[in-house]
Write an enzyme that holds these catalytic residues in place. Structure first.
Site, PDB file in Angstrom:
ATOM      1  CE1 TYR A 117      36.711  35.749  40.413  1.00  0.00           C
ATOM      2  CE2 TYR A 117      36.333  34.916  38.209  1.00  0.00           C
ATOM      3  CZ  TYR A 117      37.087  35.654  39.092  1.00  0.00           C
ATOM      4  OH  TYR A 117      38.199  36.293  38.645  1.00  0.00           O
TER       5      TYR A 117
ATOM      6  CE1 TYR B 265      39.419  39.611  33.354  1.00  0.00           C
ATOM      7  CE2 TYR B 265      37.127  39.805  32.681  1.00  0.00           C
ATOM      8  CZ  TYR B 265      38.324  40.392  33.044  1.00  0.00           C
ATOM      9  OH  TYR B 265      38.423  41.758  33.087  1.00  0.00           O
TER      10      TYR B 265
ATOM     11  CB  CYS C  36      43.255  15.353  40.949  1.00  0.00           C
ATOM     12  SG  CYS C  36      43.629  14.123  39.712  1.00  0.00           S
ATOM     13  CD  GLU C  37      42.630  20.875  43.281  1.00  0.00           C
ATOM     14  OE1 GLU C  37      41.921  21.079  44.299  1.00  0.00           O
ATOM     15  OE2 GLU C  37      43.864  20.887  43.299  1.00  0.00           O
TER      16      GLU C  37
HETATM   17  C1  LIG Z   1      40.034  44.259  34.917  1.00  0.00           C
HETATM   18  C2  LIG Z   1      40.000  45.701  34.685  1.00  0.00           C
HETATM   19  C3  LIG Z   1      39.154  46.251  33.714  1.00  0.00           C
HETATM   20  C4  LIG Z   1      38.178  45.422  32.908  1.00  0.00           C
HETATM   21  O1  LIG Z   1      37.162  44.914  33.690  1.00  0.00           O
HETATM   22  P1  LIG Z   1      35.899  44.198  32.981  1.00  0.00           P
HETATM   23  O2  LIG Z   1      35.039  43.794  34.104  1.00  0.00           O
HETATM   24  O3  LIG Z   1      36.424  43.042  32.215  1.00  0.00           O
HETATM   25  O4  LIG Z   1      35.262  45.211  32.103  1.00  0.00           O
HETATM   26  C5  LIG Z   1      39.217  47.600  33.495  1.00  0.00           C
HETATM   27  N1  LIG Z   1      40.058  48.402  34.193  1.00  0.00           N
HETATM   28  C6  LIG Z   1      40.885  47.912  35.148  1.00  0.00           C
HETATM   29  C7  LIG Z   1      41.781  48.821  35.878  1.00  0.00           C
HETATM   30  C8  LIG Z   1      40.875  46.550  35.432  1.00  0.00           C
HETATM   31  O5  LIG Z   1      41.679  46.068  36.372  1.00  0.00           O
END
Ligand SMILES: *Cc1c(COP(=O)(O)O)cnc(C)c1O
Length: 447
Positions: free
Chosen positions: A342, A399, A370-371
């Site tokens: 991102y 994440y 290697c990227e």
């Molecule tokens: C990923 C996700 C979340 C959490 O999103 P955040 O941006 O980490 O708060 C909540 N609900 C659903 C359905 C998701 O897929």
């Protein structure tokens, strides 16, 4: 589609002092250097090695409480369900469970993890665009609080499975409100072109059909418009206004509805974004949905866990390229994938006390994979970072570990939880032996 992010002017990067000021769990000590809560990060690197994810228990608790308090202060009856895909470490989940949070899961693995961490099924929501029959069966057998369904095909399947088990499945319909959350194109989910949810215009008819199915208890409606939302509450308010309209239409048809799932997505300040406060989100919910008198749910992931974690890494070497200095870390995109996916900005702090106040010069910070996309930062003002120097990549608690892989045959990094002056390894570093566990040679190759 969102336009590609404009190049950031490194001249506007926050200074080390500014980064620290925004992150109360991190501080600089004259002797110990960078310290999380009361534990020097250098000590963790010495004991556990690197790269290592390090999470602040105090920050997780503080943020979980801040959200719950904001919702209560707005006069809402609300439950908070941590999106475990942001951070599924069992210690993190158990800690958040102790704070009264439930979980939002998107797979059997996440459901098992949340249960193993002690979160009761009655506090777990099952989301996701494709749940297998086996996953639905397990969720029902466990006594799941709610399944968020995303299509009529899925609702029919849930009804059939539940009826076969002699149960009724508590189901909410995930509605796609077709609002633009103005976040990165890869993490926006509430536009009609996205794969998520059912079209707003179909939702009422679908709700009525669902209510007529034998294996379903219609619980409510849900939405989730995207992740890392930082541009104020406009998109949330637009989405919630549409949900309110839908709830009124559902009630007008005499159909039952018990609660509204407001999703996650609340953004954080990685660099200089204006992150919305929990009170603003609670206010938006109250303003748009409060009059309905229904309990609400939230599914935050990033907002709770993101700021609580760092990726602690050691410098392998500095390399003077033709045009720029490269700082090569022992962490890479297989550990922290976000930069490759991102183009985000992550703060990078040196750990040694002198390095935090030494003169800086621009450098690209990269991993050894290697990227070309294995790059954590470009033109970042950093001091001289000789081989062995430690750095902390900030805001890596969400994440981060959950998106890591063993690409380039790099073992998964260890995870550590810091709590005051204590710390514990909450996930062992993967061993080289374990890297190849489960692989085998067919007999025609071994002869
Ligand atoms: C990923 C996700 C979340 C959490 O999103 P955040 O941006 O980490 O708060 C909540 N609900 C659903 C359905 C998701 O897929």
């Amino acid at each position: 589609m969102a336009a590609p992010a404009p190049a950031l002017d490194p001249g506007n990067d926050p200074s080390f002092a500014e980064l620290l000021a925004q992150r109360p769990h991190l501080s600089r000590h004259a002797h110990d250097g960078l310290v999380m809560e009361d534990v020097p990060l250098a000590r963790i690197a010495e004991v556990v090695g690197s790269p290592t994810w390090v999470y602040s228990a105090g920050t997780l608790r503080r943020r979980a409480r801040a959200l719950r308090t904001a919702l209560a202060d707005a006069g809402l009856t609300a439950t908070v369900h941590f999106a475990t895909k942001a951070n599924d470490n069992l210690a993190v989940l158990a800690l958040l469970g102790h704070e009264g949070l439930g979980a939002d899961v998107v797979s059997e693995g996440e459901l098992r993890g949340a249960r193993a961490a002690g979160i009761p099924a009655s506090a777990i929501v099952f989301s996701g665009v494709g749940k297998s029959e086996r996953e639905i069966r397990l969720a029902l057998a466990e006594g799941i609080m709610q399944i968020n369904a995303e299509s009529i095909e899925e609702i029919a399947m849930i009804s059939e499975i539940a009826a076969g088990m002699g149960r009724t499945a508590p189901v909410a319909i995930r509605v796609n409100p077709d609002v633009d959350a103005k976040t990165h194109a890869k993490i926006t989910t509430g536009l009609s072109e996205n794969k998520f949810g059912v079209a707003y215009d179909d939702a009422l008819a679908l709700y009525a059909r669902m209510a007529a199915l034998p294996g379903i208890r219609p619980i409510g409606i849900a939405t989730h418009i995207g992740s890392q939302i930082t541009v104020g509450m406009g998109a949330y308010r637009a989405a919630y206004a549409r949900l309110a309209e839908l709830v009124r239409a559902i009630r007008a048809q005499g159909l039952p509805i018990e609660r509204i799932d407001c999703g996650g997505g609340l953004g954080i300040a990685y660099r200089d974004e204006i992150a919305p406060a929990p009170a603003a989100l609670a206010g938006a919910i109250k303003a748009e949905l409060g009059a309905l008198g229904l309990p609400v749910m939230l599914e935050p992931g990033r907002w709770i866990a993101g700021p609580a974690g760092v990726l602690l890494s050691r410098v392998i070497l500095q390399k003077q390229g033709a045009a720029r200095r490269f700082v090569v870390l022992d962490a890479a995109m297989n550990d922290l994938l976000r930069p490759a996916m991102y183009d985000p900005w992550h703060g990078i702090l040196p750990v040694a006390p002198a390095a935090l106040v030494a003169p800086t010069a621009p450098a690209d910070v990269v991993g050894p994979v290697c990227e070309s996309s294995d790059c954590f930062a470009r033109d970042r003002a950093l001091p001289d970072l000789p081989p062995g120097a430690l750095v902390a990549l900030l805001d890596a608690g969400a994440y981060g570990a959950t998106m890591s892989s063993t690409y380039n045959a790099r073992p998964l990094a260890a995870e550590v939880l810091v709590d005051g002056a204590r710390f514990a390894v909450v996930r062992d570093r993967q061993s080289y032996e374990a890297l190849h566990t489960g692989q085998r040679l067919p007999d025609w190759l071994t002869g």
